[in-house]
Write an enzyme that holds these catalytic residues in place. Structure first.
Site, PDB file in Angstrom:
ATOM      1  N   SER A 130      31.858  -9.087 -16.459  1.00  0.00           N
ATOM      2  CA  SER A 130      31.396  -8.583 -17.201  1.00  0.00           C
ATOM      3  C   SER A 130      32.785  -8.258 -18.771  1.00  0.00           C
ATOM      4  O   SER A 130      33.370  -8.708 -18.557  1.00  0.00           O
ATOM      5  CB  SER A 130      31.270  -7.279 -17.778  1.00  0.00           C
ATOM      6  OG  SER A 130      29.462  -7.248 -19.014  1.00  0.00           O
ATOM      7  N   ASP A 162      22.009 -15.377 -17.118  1.00  0.00           N
ATOM      8  CA  ASP A 162      22.823 -14.017 -17.915  1.00  0.00           C
ATOM      9  C   ASP A 162      22.346 -14.350 -19.694  1.00  0.00           C
ATOM     10  O   ASP A 162      23.804 -15.226 -19.866  1.00  0.00           O
ATOM     11  CB  ASP A 162      23.773 -13.919 -17.190  1.00  0.00           C
ATOM     12  CG  ASP A 162      24.794 -12.770 -18.059  1.00  0.00           C
ATOM     13  OD1 ASP A 162      24.126 -11.965 -18.732  1.00  0.00           O
ATOM     14  OD2 ASP A 162      26.133 -13.002 -17.917  1.00  0.00           O
ATOM     15  N   HIS A 195      23.487 -11.188 -14.675  1.00  0.00           N
ATOM     16  CA  HIS A 195      24.915 -11.002 -14.818  1.00  0.00           C
ATOM     17  C   HIS A 195      25.816 -10.249 -13.948  1.00  0.00           C
ATOM     18  O   HIS A 195      25.550  -9.278 -12.954  1.00  0.00           O
ATOM     19  CB  HIS A 195      24.666  -9.417 -15.292  1.00  0.00           C
ATOM     20  CG  HIS A 195      26.191  -9.342 -16.316  1.00  0.00           C
ATOM     21  ND1 HIS A 195      26.782 -10.176 -17.553  1.00  0.00           N
ATOM     22  CD2 HIS A 195      26.455  -7.578 -16.872  1.00  0.00           C
ATOM     23  CE1 HIS A 195      28.055  -9.273 -18.342  1.00  0.00           C
ATOM     24  NE2 HIS A 195      27.434  -8.069 -17.586  1.00  0.00           N
TER      25      HIS A 195
END
Length: 507
Positions: free
Chosen positions: A183, A444, A469
């Site tokens: 991320s 994602d 994700h």
């Protein structure tokens, strides 16, 4: 300079990246819940009580302002060490960078890079991001302090930690260091290699949104398409049911009176819904319930995935009539129960008051800090103003930008300028970095801001079908799809291509 001791196990958190209106707040807590679940499950399976090897925790003294040598203030930055598989001082070091939340021992004990460490005899280190978790400078979170919070500060911390920990842990000067992150931390991993190639041999950047953007409308484009993806349990009928459920919510909101009161009770809205801002908070939180089912689809600990959500929304009532609103209600109840929350949304005034508080939250969630970074670096404000969006067509972008002004006094134009500067500094989706592997999942929503096609022979990219994700970073499970298993093999093979020559050079 640092201290180390064995500690009990706490949470490792991986969060959603949105700015902090209702959708982001809920998604951050979903990410927190999932990571805690995965850490507990992974550590419980991997460590028997009689032979538990706990990671060590240490604290590095870092300069508060590394760009001003005359400023002598400092703070303590937490790090974790797993030397369980370390082959010795010549072995490689896998540095797991923390992002916008607390970083716990799971960062070095479960998932990758911990899963890759035995094959390489690697030392695994987790470095918590400044201003998050317990790595908080003294003095609170007012604006005077937050100016020392940015990705550039975090990268300088990583470089400083690389040098300091090499000395403290007796790591050979020839040992290769590889950065990992997911991320926002995945972006940091890529940028660490970009800005400090002499310190880091390579990076694995998972679900890394390297392109900053004010208006992140593409998020809901991916959510919409994923809801129709049969491979993860979606269908065109499911997407239509989502749209119908949201249309029903809006109809009840417009009706006011008893309909609106019933809505508050049924959906857990703790704001009074009398103002447009409070109604937008509820609709945003409902979007997060659906978006979270896509973003975290298939992950251990996720309360909802696409298949389950679609099953709820397509269920019929006792008369055999489709009841998408009832399905959305049940989805909300599942999410609230999983997170232990009484409320799905709060009033806008309550949200602003919470974000204005300058005392660090004990939970370490870091809502104020992350909002500041979105306002001063990244944007990432999810909007739904396109007809393809299955949710309420609300002008959400002004609401997100208003938070920057209400909480920090930052104008919309300053946010746009900051986002442009970030892309100019790092290169957006064309960073001039080598030895960086970008890993993404195609369902994602964040993959559209990452690198999904190779930038060259030394900057490969991997797009995993059906993966959500940061799913490649999660602990392995028997239920993992063949494409996810293949993706992890590809990551290992790429590390071999980079670490193999480095090992030969050592010899």
């Amino acid at each position: 300079m640092a201290a180390g001791r064995a500690l009990g196990l706490g949470p490792v958190l991986l969060f959603c990246l949105w700015g902090l209106a209702a959708p982001a707040s809920l998604l951050r807590r979903l990410g927190q819940h999932i990571q805690r679940y995965q850490e507990r499950a992974g550590l419980g399976l991997g460590l028997s009580p009689g032979a538990a090897v706990l990671p060590k925790v240490g604290w590095l003294e870092q300069p508060l302002d590394p760009f001003n040598t005359s400023d002598r203030r400092s703070f303590l930055q937490r790090y974790w060490v797993n030397d369980q598989h370390w082959a010795g001082q010549d072995g490689p070091v896998f540095l797991h960078l923390g992002g916008e939340g607390s970083l716990g021992p799971g960062s070095v004990m479960t998932g990758h890079p911990a899963a890759l460490a035995p094959a390489w005899g690697a030392l695994v280190i987790g470095l918590e991001h400044r201003f998050y978790g317990l790595s908080l400078p003294a003095g609170g979170l007012d604006l005077a302090q937050l100016r020392f919070l940015s990705s550039r500060h975090a990268l300088t911390d990583a470089a400083s930690a690389r040098l300091a920990l090499s000395r403290l842990l007796n790591v050979s000067s020839s040992s290769p260091w590889v950065c990992f992150g997911g991320s926002y931390a995945g972006s940091l991993a890529a940028w660490a290699r970009l800005k400090f190639p002499h310190l880091f041999l390579a990076s694995v950047a998972s679900s890394a949104p390297v392109r900053a953007t004010v208006d992140f409308s593409e998020y809901n484009d991916v959510v919409s398409s994923s809801l129709t993806n049969a491979a993860v349990g979606g269908s065109p009928e499911c997407r239509a049911a989502v749209a119908a459920a949201f249309a029903d919510v809006e109809r009840r909101l417009r009706a006011g009176g008893r309909a609106r009161i019933a809505l508050r009770t049924e959906l857990g809205a703790c704001g009074r819904l009398g103002s447009a801002a409070d109604r937008a908070e509820l609709l945003g939180a409902l979007q997060a319930v659906v978006g979270g089912a896509v973003q975290y689809d298939g992950q251990a600990g996720a309360p909802l995935g696409v298949r389950t959500l679609c099953g709820l929304l397509l269920a019929r009532d006792r008369r055999g009539v489709p009841a998408p609103y009832s399905g959305l209600r049940r989805a909300v109840q599942i999410v609230k129960h999983s997170l232990g929350q009484r409320c799905l949304s709060f009033s806008r005034a309550a949200t602003v008051a919470q974000l204005r508080a300058t005392e660090p939250q004990v939970s370490g969630v870091g809502d104020r800090q992350w909002l500041y970074q979105t306002c001063t670096e990244f944007g990432f404000y999810v909007s739904c103003e396109d007809l393809r969006c299955p949710f309420s067509l609300l002008p959400a972008l002004p609401s997100h930008l208003d938070l920057c002004e209400q909480v920090f006094g930052l104008t919309a134009s300053s946010v746009a300028q900051a986002v442009a500067q970030t892309n100019s500094y790092y290169g957006g989706q064309s960073p001039r970095a080598t030895h960086v592997l970008f890993v993404n999942g195609d369902i994602d929503p964040w993959h559209v801001l990452s690198v999904t096609q190779a930038l060259g022979p030394s900057a490969p990219a991997l797009l995993i079908p059906g993966a959500s994700h940061c799913l490649d970073m999660a602990p392995e499970r028997p239920s993992d799809s063949p494409s996810l298993r293949q993706g992890r093999q590809n990551i290992s093979q790429q590390l071999q291509a980079w670490l193999g020559p480095a090992k030969e050079n050592q010899g």
